[in-house]
Design a protein around this motif. Sequence first.
Motif, PDB file in Angstrom:
ATOM      1  N   GLY A   1       6.929   4.536  10.567  1.00 19.72           N
ATOM      2  CA  GLY A   1       8.295   4.082  10.827  1.00 19.72           C
ATOM      3  C   GLY A   1       8.635   2.824  10.042  1.00 19.72           C
ATOM      4  O   GLY A   1       9.765   2.648   9.584  1.00 19.72           O
ATOM      5  N   GLY A   2       7.651   1.935   9.862  1.00 21.94           N
ATOM      6  CA  GLY A   2       7.879   0.738   9.066  1.00 21.94           C
ATOM      7  C   GLY A   2       8.145   1.059   7.611  1.00 21.94           C
ATOM      8  O   GLY A   2       9.039   0.483   6.973  1.00 21.94           O
ATOM      9  N   LEU A   3       7.365   2.012   7.052  1.00 26.62           N
ATOM     10  CA  LEU A   3       7.604   2.438   5.675  1.00 26.62           C
ATOM     11  C   LEU A   3       8.997   3.056   5.531  1.00 26.62           C
ATOM     12  O   LEU A   3       9.716   2.787   4.554  1.00 26.62           O
ATOM     13  CB  LEU A   3       6.542   3.454   5.253  1.00 26.62           C
ATOM     14  CG  LEU A   3       5.123   2.939   5.045  1.00 26.62           C
ATOM     15  CD1 LEU A   3       4.176   4.104   4.774  1.00 26.62           C
ATOM     16  CD2 LEU A   3       5.065   1.943   3.889  1.00 26.62           C
ATOM     17  N   LEU A   4       9.377   3.875   6.509  1.00 28.32           N
ATOM     18  CA  LEU A   4      10.692   4.503   6.442  1.00 28.32           C
ATOM     19  C   LEU A   4      11.820   3.487   6.595  1.00 28.32           C
ATOM     20  O   LEU A   4      12.909   3.666   6.038  1.00 28.32           O
ATOM     21  CB  LEU A   4      10.814   5.589   7.513  1.00 28.32           C
ATOM     22  CG  LEU A   4      10.050   6.875   7.211  1.00 28.32           C
ATOM     23  CD1 LEU A   4      10.038   7.791   8.430  1.00 28.32           C
ATOM     24  CD2 LEU A   4      10.659   7.605   6.019  1.00 28.32           C
ATOM     25  N   ALA A   5      11.582   2.421   7.356  1.00 25.40           N
ATOM     26  CA  ALA A   5      12.592   1.377   7.483  1.00 25.40           C
ATOM     27  C   ALA A   5      12.877   0.732   6.129  1.00 25.40           C
ATOM     28  O   ALA A   5      14.033   0.461   5.772  1.00 25.40           O
ATOM     29  CB  ALA A   5      12.142   0.330   8.495  1.00 25.40           C
TER      30      ALA A   5
END
Length: 524
Positions: free
Chosen positions: A119-123
Motif C-alpha cells: 500500500g505504501g508503494l502504491l501511495a
Amino acid sequence: MTAWNAEWRAASLPELASRDWDLIVVGGGICGAGILREAARRGWKCLLLEQRDFAWGTSSRSSKMVHGGLRYVAKGQFGLTRASVRERQRLLAEAPGLVEPLSFVMPHRGGFPGPRVFGGLLAVYDALAGRRNHLYYPLQQLRYLVPGLAESGLQGGTRFFDAVTDDARLVLRVLGEARADGGEALNGMRVLELLREQGRVAGLEAEDLESGQRYAFRARAVALATGAWADRLRQARGAERIRPLRGSHLLLPGWRLPLAHAISFMHPADGRPVFVFPWEGATVIGTTDLDHGEGLDQDACISAAEVDYLLQACALQFPAARIGRGDLLSTWAGVRPVVSEGEARRKPSDEKREHVLWTEPGCVTLAGGKLTTFRLLALEVLRACAEFVGRDLTDVGDPVFQPFAAPPLPALSPAQRLRLAGRHGRALPDLAQWVESLGNERVGATDTLWAELAWAAEGELVLHLDDLLLRRTRLGLLLPEGARGALPRIRALCQPLLGWDDARWMREEADYLALWRRCYSLPE
C-alpha cells in the motif's frame, strides 16, 4: 492518402529512394513509429524503414501493458515512473478502444510485500499519477472479486489500476497518424550500413527483401530505433551495450480461466513479478525474464523450462483450474532491449529499464525505453536530431492521436464501434466500407471482424501471411492451431486483395504454419 499496399510499395520505392530526407528512422516498432509521428507533425521530410514487418520484434510480443512500472518505484526510479504514469493517462484519454483500463489484484499471503508495504508503494505510485488508484480488500470480499483464487494463507488483496493494449495495433495506429501528416513508412527494408561522408552519417544503404535490390537513401539525420538490434549499425563507444532479455507468455481460452482482473504476484522460484490477465477475450500468463542467447533475426521462441515456470505460477494461484499444456492456444516470446553497463552481470530482473541516447554526427541511436513512454522518447530523439536537420524543436503537448469524425456504422454495437475507432483511427472511414459490405460477422470466437481482415489485406501493407495473422490481426494467437481451420475462408477473402496467385498463397500458408509451430506453439 493513397493506397498503402505491396503494389504501392513496389511502385513508390525507387522514387522514395531518390528523395533528400530530413530524417530517416530505422526500426518499425513503437519507438520508431513514435519518432516518425512526431517528425511528420512538424513538417519534417521523414521516412521509416523496417527490416521485417512493423511491430515484428518486441512491439508485437510484449506483455501488452501500458503502465507506469510499479516495480520501478521499489527500485527508486521515480523519474521513469512519473513520466510513465502520466503518459499512461494521456493514452487512456486519447485512444479509448485501443488503450483500456485494467484493474490488477495483488493477493497477500503473509510474505513480502504485505498489505502495508505494498500500500505504501502504491501511495507513491498514485501520487506520481496525481490520483488515488488503489484499495485493499479483505479475504471475504476478495472471494467475490477473484473467484477460484487459492485460499491457502490468503489474507486479502490490494486492487490497483494500470492499462492494457494490443501493442501491434498501437504501432499501426501511430504509423497511421504519421502517414496522415506526410511521413512515409516501408517494411521489408533491411539497412545494411550507414553511409558516412566527411566524418558524419549522410544516409544509409538498404536492401529490399522482396526484390533483392539495394537502394541508397540520403538524409540530414538518421535515427536508429532498432531495439535489441541497436549495436549492429552504430559506432560503438564505451562499455554500454544492449543486453537482450527474453520475456515469454502463454495464452489460453478465456473460458478456461475467466478473469475480470489481472492477478499480480511474485513467483516463488525467483521472486519475479508474474501476471495472469484477460486480453482479447483470452487469458495470458506471463512473463519470464531471461538472457536471450539465440540469434535476433529469427522469431524468439518460448523454451520448455519457461512453459513449466509459467504453468507453475498459474497453478499456485488457481490450483482448482488445473491448467496444463493441453489448454494452451498459443505462446509468444519477445526480446527486451535492456541497456547493460557491461560489468559483471546482474540478474536480468535487476537490470535498470532506463533508456540512453548514443550520438555521433548525423546519427542518434535510441537504446532501451518503454512502450508507455514512446512519445517522450521520440521527442528526446528529435531534439538530438534537430541540430543535424537545421530545425528548432518545440513541444506544446499536442495529442499523438488527432480527433477524427467517426462514421456511424449502424450495423455495429457501441463496443464494436469503440474498438474499431481505437485500433484504426483516421483509417476508420476506409474500414467502414468493408463493414458495410461484409457486415459485423466475427472470425470465430474472437472480436476481430472479417471486415478487418479485408481492410488489412487491402490497405495495411501486408507483405506476408504472418503480417496479416500475427500483427494486423491476432488471429494466429487467438484461434486454435494458429487459425488453421479458418485459412480456407481467409484465403477466399484476402488472396484477391493481396494480389497473390495460387502458388504464392500455398507457399505463404506453408511458411506461416511452419513459423507458428516453431515459435508460437509449445516447444517440441
